[in-house]
Write an enzyme that holds these catalytic residues in place. Structure first.
Site, PDB file in Angstrom:
ATOM      1  N   GLY A  69       0.823  -1.202   0.000  1.00 40.65           N
ATOM      2  CA  GLY A  69       0.000   0.000   0.000  1.00 40.65           C
ATOM      3  C   GLY A  69       0.856   1.250   0.000  1.00 40.65           C
ATOM      4  O   GLY A  69       2.075   1.178  -0.157  1.00 40.65           O
ATOM      5  N   ASN A  70       0.226   2.398   0.172  1.00 42.67           N
ATOM      6  CA  ASN A  70       0.961   3.657   0.260  1.00 42.67           C
ATOM      7  C   ASN A  70       0.285   4.564   1.273  1.00 42.67           C
ATOM      8  O   ASN A  70      -0.724   4.196   1.876  1.00 42.67           O
ATOM      9  CB  ASN A  70       1.073   4.309  -1.125  1.00 42.67           C
ATOM     10  CG  ASN A  70      -0.277   4.694  -1.681  1.00 42.67           C
ATOM     11  OD1 ASN A  70      -0.943   5.597  -1.182  1.00 42.67           O
ATOM     12  ND2 ASN A  70      -0.706   3.982  -2.723  1.00 42.67           N
ATOM     13  N   ARG A  71       0.822   5.747   1.484  1.00 41.89           N
ATOM     14  CA  ARG A  71       0.399   6.598   2.601  1.00 41.89           C
ATOM     15  C   ARG A  71      -0.756   7.540   2.276  1.00 41.89           C
ATOM     16  O   ARG A  71      -1.075   8.410   3.079  1.00 41.89           O
ATOM     17  CB  ARG A  71       1.605   7.403   3.094  1.00 41.89           C
ATOM     18  CG  ARG A  71       2.701   6.506   3.648  1.00 41.89           C
ATOM     19  CD  ARG A  71       3.986   7.286   3.853  1.00 41.89           C
ATOM     20  NE  ARG A  71       3.814   8.330   4.848  1.00 41.89           N
ATOM     21  CZ  ARG A  71       4.179   8.228   6.106  1.00 41.89           C
ATOM     22  NH1 ARG A  71       4.751   7.132   6.534  1.00 41.89           N
ATOM     23  NH2 ARG A  71       3.995   9.221   6.932  1.00 41.89           N
TER      24      ARG A  71
END
Ligand code: CTP
Ligand code: CA
Length: 226
Positions: A33-35
């Site tokens: 995932g990412n932020r």
């Protein structure tokens, strides 16, 4: 009127916004995932709805609830987002790609939870489609907006993306600045246009950024903002 609206200058226009960070599964319990918090995209959807546009949000997982009056389609992966966006694109007048789309996904998605065996591991990744670039090549009369979050060489990278993806406006932000980017409720952005124009904004809430963006979209569409 059922929903709160600030104006109706985009009445009759259809808008699609993508938001959130895609999740790319490794196995049934894990993903890459990412932020991204989704806040910027949700604010854009809200601002478009407030201006009278019929607005749909194609959203990767976030903690946010859909803004009033905005329809939401939930997706997890970049491939799912790709399909939901492409199938609707022809009908749209406005498309804003605020989502943080994973550039790569694991080559193999394990059917069962991956077990540890004490050794190191290498994850093989394969590229995801670039949704915005595809839209840029397909677009006819749609107004297409992209985002670029960078940690270095902001303007050079952003200008290159604007051209490569054939967008009408690119929202660029340096995510290393205090009060900008991922997770923050504020943002510090510049709007870049294909004709070389650039507008730099001071730090403001993501909703204020979104409202400025919607005004520029109306301008590109040739709609008079009252
Ligand atoms: N984007 C997209 N599909 C992808 C990757 C990005 O639609 N597979 C869109 C994003 O939603 C954003 C814009 O492209 O509007 C720029 O995303 P960004 O990650 O900054 O650009 P990339 O082209 O992926 O380049 P890089 O990550 O190498 O900087
Ligand atoms: Ca990327």
């Amino acid at each position: 009127l059922r929903f709160f609206q600030i104006g109706n200058y985009l009445k009759g226009k259809k808008a699609l916004v993508t938001a959130g960070g895609t999740q790319e599964p490794l196995d049934p319990v894990r993903y890459l995932g990412n932020r991204s918090s989704g806040r910027m995209g949700y604010a854009v959807a809200q601002a478009l709805q407030e201006a009278g546009a019929e607005t749909i949000l194609v959203s990767a997982p976030t903690d946010l609830s859909a803004p009033r009056g905005v329809a939401r389609v939930s997706v997890q992966t970049a491939l799912e987002m790709h399909d939901e966006v492409l199938s609707r694109f022809e009908d749209m007048d406005i498309v804003v790609k605020a989502a943080a789309v994973a550039d790569y996904r694991p080559a193999i998605q394990a059917e069962q939870k991956i077990k540890k065996d004490g050794s190191g591991r290498i994850i093989e990744l394969v590229p995801n489609p670039d949704i915005l670039a595809e839209l840029g090549h397909k677009k006819k009369s749609q107004v297409l907006i992209g985002f670029a979050a960078e940690t270095e060489n902001l303007l050079i990278y952003a200008q290159e993306k604007m051209k490569r993806k054939n967008v009408d406006l690119l929202v660029a932000n340096d995510v290393t600045k205090q009060g900008a980017g991922f997770g923050s409720s504020t943002n510090i952005v510049s709007f870049l246009f294909p004709d070389g124009r650039k507008i730099d904004f001071p730090k403001m809430s993501k909703l204020e950024v979104a409202r400025h963006l919607v005004k520029e979209i109306a301008d590109i569409l040739g709609v008079k903002v009252k």
